[in-house]
Design a protein around this motif. Structure first.
Motif, PDB file in Angstrom:
ATOM      1  N   LEU A   1       0.991  -1.240  -0.040  1.00 54.96           N
ATOM      2  CA  LEU A   1       0.013  -0.097   0.060  1.00 54.96           C
ATOM      3  C   LEU A   1       0.974   1.120  -0.053  1.00 54.96           C
ATOM      4  O   LEU A   1       0.542   2.297  -0.884  1.00 54.96           O
ATOM      5  CB  LEU A   1      -0.979  -0.271   1.288  1.00 54.96           C
ATOM      6  N   ARG A   2       1.996   1.210   0.805  1.00 54.47           N
ATOM      7  CA  ARG A   2       2.813   2.314   0.746  1.00 54.47           C
ATOM      8  C   ARG A   2       3.559   2.687  -0.536  1.00 54.47           C
ATOM      9  O   ARG A   2       3.814   3.738  -1.024  1.00 54.47           O
ATOM     10  CB  ARG A   2       3.892   2.050   1.925  1.00 54.47           C
ATOM     11  N   LYS A   3       4.016   1.474  -1.302  1.00 53.33           N
ATOM     12  CA  LYS A   3       4.685   1.535  -2.384  1.00 53.33           C
ATOM     13  C   LYS A   3       3.742   2.051  -3.555  1.00 53.33           C
ATOM     14  O   LYS A   3       4.034   2.899  -4.307  1.00 53.33           O
ATOM     15  CB  LYS A   3       5.147   0.285  -2.868  1.00 53.33           C
ATOM     16  N   TYR A   4       2.495   1.644  -3.572  1.00 55.83           N
ATOM     17  CA  TYR A   4       1.298   2.084  -4.440  1.00 55.83           C
ATOM     18  C   TYR A   4       1.127   3.335  -4.350  1.00 55.83           C
ATOM     19  O   TYR A   4       0.914   4.462  -5.245  1.00 55.83           O
ATOM     20  CB  TYR A   4       0.072   1.343  -4.187  1.00 55.83           C
ATOM     21  N   HIS A   5       1.018   4.008  -3.006  1.00 59.08           N
ATOM     22  CA  HIS A   5       0.570   5.163  -2.653  1.00 59.08           C
ATOM     23  C   HIS A   5       1.670   6.222  -2.891  1.00 59.08           C
ATOM     24  O   HIS A   5       1.512   7.472  -3.732  1.00 59.08           O
ATOM     25  CB  HIS A   5       0.324   5.341  -1.314  1.00 59.08           C
ATOM     26  N   GLN A   6       2.874   5.842  -3.021  1.00 58.18           N
ATOM     27  CA  GLN A   6       4.018   6.494  -3.627  1.00 58.18           C
ATOM     28  C   GLN A   6       4.071   6.867  -5.003  1.00 58.18           C
ATOM     29  O   GLN A   6       4.477   8.023  -5.488  1.00 58.18           O
ATOM     30  CB  GLN A   6       5.257   6.016  -3.199  1.00 58.18           C
ATOM     31  N   ARG A   7       3.577   5.803  -5.823  1.00 61.42           N
ATOM     32  CA  ARG A   7       3.723   5.845  -7.247  1.00 61.42           C
ATOM     33  C   ARG A   7       2.228   6.462  -7.666  1.00 61.42           C
ATOM     34  O   ARG A   7       2.351   7.244  -8.904  1.00 61.42           O
ATOM     35  CB  ARG A   7       3.829   4.485  -7.844  1.00 61.42           C
ATOM     36  N   ASN A   8       1.233   6.219  -7.247  1.00 68.79           N
ATOM     37  CA  ASN A   8      -0.011   6.717  -7.473  1.00 68.79           C
ATOM     38  C   ASN A   8      -0.859   7.167  -6.318  1.00 68.79           C
ATOM     39  O   ASN A   8      -1.374   6.192  -5.656  1.00 68.79           O
ATOM     40  CB  ASN A   8      -0.837   5.703  -8.192  1.00 68.79           C
ATOM     41  N   ARG A   9      -0.995   8.339  -6.085  1.00 67.78           N
ATOM     42  CA  ARG A   9      -1.627   8.711  -4.937  1.00 67.78           C
ATOM     43  C   ARG A   9      -3.039   8.318  -4.803  1.00 67.78           C
ATOM     44  O   ARG A   9      -3.792   8.343  -5.657  1.00 67.78           O
ATOM     45  CB  ARG A   9      -1.811  10.212  -4.680  1.00 67.78           C
ATOM     46  N   ILE A  10      -3.283   7.516  -3.668  1.00 65.12           N
ATOM     47  CA  ILE A  10      -4.410   6.873  -3.157  1.00 65.12           C
ATOM     48  C   ILE A  10      -5.556   7.993  -2.448  1.00 65.12           C
ATOM     49  O   ILE A  10      -5.060   8.545  -1.591  1.00 65.12           O
ATOM     50  CB  ILE A  10      -4.440   5.978  -2.416  1.00 65.12           C
ATOM     51  N   GLU A  11      -6.668   8.329  -3.174  1.00 62.27           N
ATOM     52  CA  GLU A  11      -7.337   9.225  -2.658  1.00 62.27           C
ATOM     53  C   GLU A  11      -8.287   8.874  -1.354  1.00 62.27           C
ATOM     54  O   GLU A  11      -8.908   7.574  -1.187  1.00 62.27           O
ATOM     55  CB  GLU A  11      -8.587   9.747  -3.768  1.00 62.27           C
ATOM     56  N   LEU A  12      -7.995   9.548  -0.154  1.00 65.11           N
ATOM     57  CA  LEU A  12      -8.541   9.008   0.946  1.00 65.11           C
ATOM     58  C   LEU A  12     -10.178   9.210   1.036  1.00 65.11           C
ATOM     59  O   LEU A  12     -10.797   8.154   1.450  1.00 65.11           O
ATOM     60  CB  LEU A  12      -8.266  10.407   2.204  1.00 65.11           C
ATOM     61  N   ARG A  13     -10.925   9.961   0.106  1.00 66.09           N
ATOM     62  CA  ARG A  13     -12.088   9.907  -0.058  1.00 66.09           C
ATOM     63  C   ARG A  13     -12.790   8.697  -0.606  1.00 66.09           C
ATOM     64  O   ARG A  13     -13.792   8.057  -0.446  1.00 66.09           O
ATOM     65  CB  ARG A  13     -12.857  11.236  -0.608  1.00 66.09           C
ATOM     66  N   HIS A  14     -11.995   8.022  -1.383  1.00 63.37           N
ATOM     67  CA  HIS A  14     -12.460   7.009  -2.004  1.00 63.37           C
ATOM     68  C   HIS A  14     -11.837   5.676  -1.075  1.00 63.37           C
ATOM     69  O   HIS A  14     -12.602   4.676  -1.199  1.00 63.37           O
ATOM     70  CB  HIS A  14     -11.417   6.692  -3.451  1.00 63.37           C
ATOM     71  N   ALA A  15     -10.752   5.603  -0.539  1.00 67.10           N
ATOM     72  CA  ALA A  15     -10.297   4.523   0.330  1.00 67.10           C
ATOM     73  C   ALA A  15     -10.950   4.285   1.590  1.00 67.10           C
ATOM     74  O   ALA A  15     -11.204   3.064   2.090  1.00 67.10           O
ATOM     75  CB  ALA A  15      -8.839   4.821   0.583  1.00 67.10           C
TER      76      ALA A  15
ATOM     77  N   LEU B   1       8.041  -9.466   2.390  1.00 76.45           N
ATOM     78  CA  LEU B   1       8.478  -8.366   2.759  1.00 76.45           C
ATOM     79  C   LEU B   1       9.698  -8.243   2.061  1.00 76.45           C
ATOM     80  O   LEU B   1       9.913  -6.925   1.437  1.00 76.45           O
ATOM     81  CB  LEU B   1       8.608  -8.037   4.215  1.00 76.45           C
ATOM     82  N   LEU B   2      10.635  -9.033   1.750  1.00 80.67           N
ATOM     83  CA  LEU B   2      11.836  -8.715   1.084  1.00 80.67           C
ATOM     84  C   LEU B   2      11.511  -8.804  -0.325  1.00 80.67           C
ATOM     85  O   LEU B   2      12.479  -8.287  -1.258  1.00 80.67           O
ATOM     86  CB  LEU B   2      12.794  -9.924   1.492  1.00 80.67           C
ATOM     87  N   SER B   3      10.495  -9.157  -0.643  1.00 79.78           N
ATOM     88  CA  SER B   3      10.436  -9.459  -2.408  1.00 79.78           C
ATOM     89  C   SER B   3       9.237  -8.583  -2.935  1.00 79.78           C
ATOM     90  O   SER B   3       9.082  -8.325  -4.141  1.00 79.78           O
ATOM     91  CB  SER B   3      10.235 -11.125  -2.861  1.00 79.78           C
ATOM     92  N   ILE B   4       8.428  -8.060  -2.081  1.00 81.01           N
ATOM     93  CA  ILE B   4       7.072  -7.563  -2.617  1.00 81.01           C
ATOM     94  C   ILE B   4       7.403  -6.211  -3.349  1.00 81.01           C
ATOM     95  O   ILE B   4       6.842  -5.788  -4.309  1.00 81.01           O
ATOM     96  CB  ILE B   4       6.111  -6.965  -1.519  1.00 81.01           C
ATOM     97  N   THR B   5       8.580  -5.479  -3.052  1.00 84.34           N
ATOM     98  CA  THR B   5       8.823  -4.220  -3.995  1.00 84.34           C
ATOM     99  C   THR B   5       9.102  -4.629  -5.338  1.00 84.34           C
ATOM    100  O   THR B   5       8.471  -3.999  -6.369  1.00 84.34           O
ATOM    101  CB  THR B   5      10.094  -3.641  -3.441  1.00 84.34           C
ATOM    102  N   TRP B   6       9.358  -5.803  -5.761  1.00 78.99           N
ATOM    103  CA  TRP B   6       9.734  -6.202  -7.006  1.00 78.99           C
ATOM    104  C   TRP B   6       8.432  -6.243  -7.861  1.00 78.99           C
ATOM    105  O   TRP B   6       8.578  -5.825  -9.066  1.00 78.99           O
ATOM    106  CB  TRP B   6      10.541  -7.344  -7.168  1.00 78.99           C
ATOM    107  N   GLY B   7       7.357  -6.889  -7.093  1.00 77.01           N
ATOM    108  CA  GLY B   7       6.192  -6.783  -7.852  1.00 77.01           C
ATOM    109  C   GLY B   7       5.346  -5.684  -8.391  1.00 77.01           C
ATOM    110  O   GLY B   7       4.782  -5.449  -9.255  1.00 77.01           O
ATOM    111  N   VAL B   8       5.633  -4.681  -7.280  1.00 80.14           N
ATOM    112  CA  VAL B   8       5.012  -3.307  -7.296  1.00 80.14           C
ATOM    113  C   VAL B   8       5.576  -2.587  -8.397  1.00 80.14           C
ATOM    114  O   VAL B   8       4.964  -2.029  -9.339  1.00 80.14           O
ATOM    115  CB  VAL B   8       5.185  -2.369  -6.112  1.00 80.14           C
TER     116      VAL B   8
END
Length: 236
Positions: A47-61, A199-206
């Motif tokens: 979630l942190r990585k996705y938010h860094q690349r594409n801001r997640i709108e709080l009003r939607h989340a 945790l060690l590998s999820i960044t690759w997938g993002v």
């Protein structure tokens, strides 16, 4: 599992559950509870990585997360009392239905995806309730339900849908893990090493998710669901 979780925005539970059931021999509920030990920290990081690349709108989340939390809790209470074999059959049927829906969508003409939602935000609460129930019942966080609905009904891009689905999955996976743990349906000795590897590998997938073309990512997501369903079908 972490790489796949990052790629598809689902935390890795969908692949962990069949593997734990088929190759480790865990009952369906214990496989689901154990997978959640990995899924919860994976979802936080993804979630942190996705938010860094594409801001997640709080009003939607927010409506997704709140309704997902409530109904995931109810679904997880229901899940711990179901017969393990019946649960496994239900999970296979759930994956098959999702696979058919996702494959059908690939051949149906639709409007170009957008970062803006085509439906008003209250409907996100309805989606959160439905996704949370399925996530609590099957231990998958609800993202696997929310993602295809967000892309088809709400018209978002695959990447935006996966980010919002992770916002839904964060509270719902947390409460589901607590419920499974309280009912002794978690093997912590298996789950903790899975969590570390995830945790060690999820960044690759993002990174891969944001690099792949839209149609390719959707196609891979469909194929992934089919493989998971086939793996569990052998156990049934």
């Amino acid at each position: 599992m972490g790489t796949l979780g990052g790629l598809f925005g689902i935390g890795g539970g969908l692949v962990a559950i069949p593997l734990l059931g088929v190759f480790v021999g865990l009952d369906q509920q214990i496989a689901q509870g154990t997978a959640l030990v990995m899924v919860v920290p994976n979802v936080v990081l993804a979630l942190r990585k996705y938010h860094q690349r594409n801001r997640i709108e709080l009003r939607h989340a927010l409506p997704l997360a709140v309704m997902g939390f409530i109904f995931a809790w109810l679904g997880s209470i229901w899940a711990v009392g179901i017969d393990a074999q019946a649960m496994r059959i239900g999970f296979v049927a759930f994956l098959v239905a999702l696979s058919v829906y996702n494959v059908a969508r690939m051949f149906i003409a639709s409007a170009p995806p957008s970062a803006e939602l085509k439906q008003p935000w209250p409907w996100l609460g309805v989606l959160g309730a439905a996704s949370g129930t399925m996530g609590g019942l099957f231990g998958v966080g609800g993202a696997v339900v929310a993602t295809p609905v967000l892309t088809s009904v709400f018209g978002t891009t695959q990447v935006v849908a996966q980010g919002l689905s992770l916002a839904l999955a964060l509270p719902s996976t947390g409460v589901t893990l607590v419920t499974y743990g309280v009912h002794h349906q978690v093997d912590w000795h298996v789950g903790i090493p899975l969590a570390i590897g995830g945790l060690l590998s999820i960044t690759w997938g993002v990174k891969a998710a944001h690099a792949l073309p839209e149609r390719t990512l959707r196609g891979l997501f469909c194929g992934f669901l089919v493989v998971c369903a086939v793996m569990l079908a052998f156990k049934v």
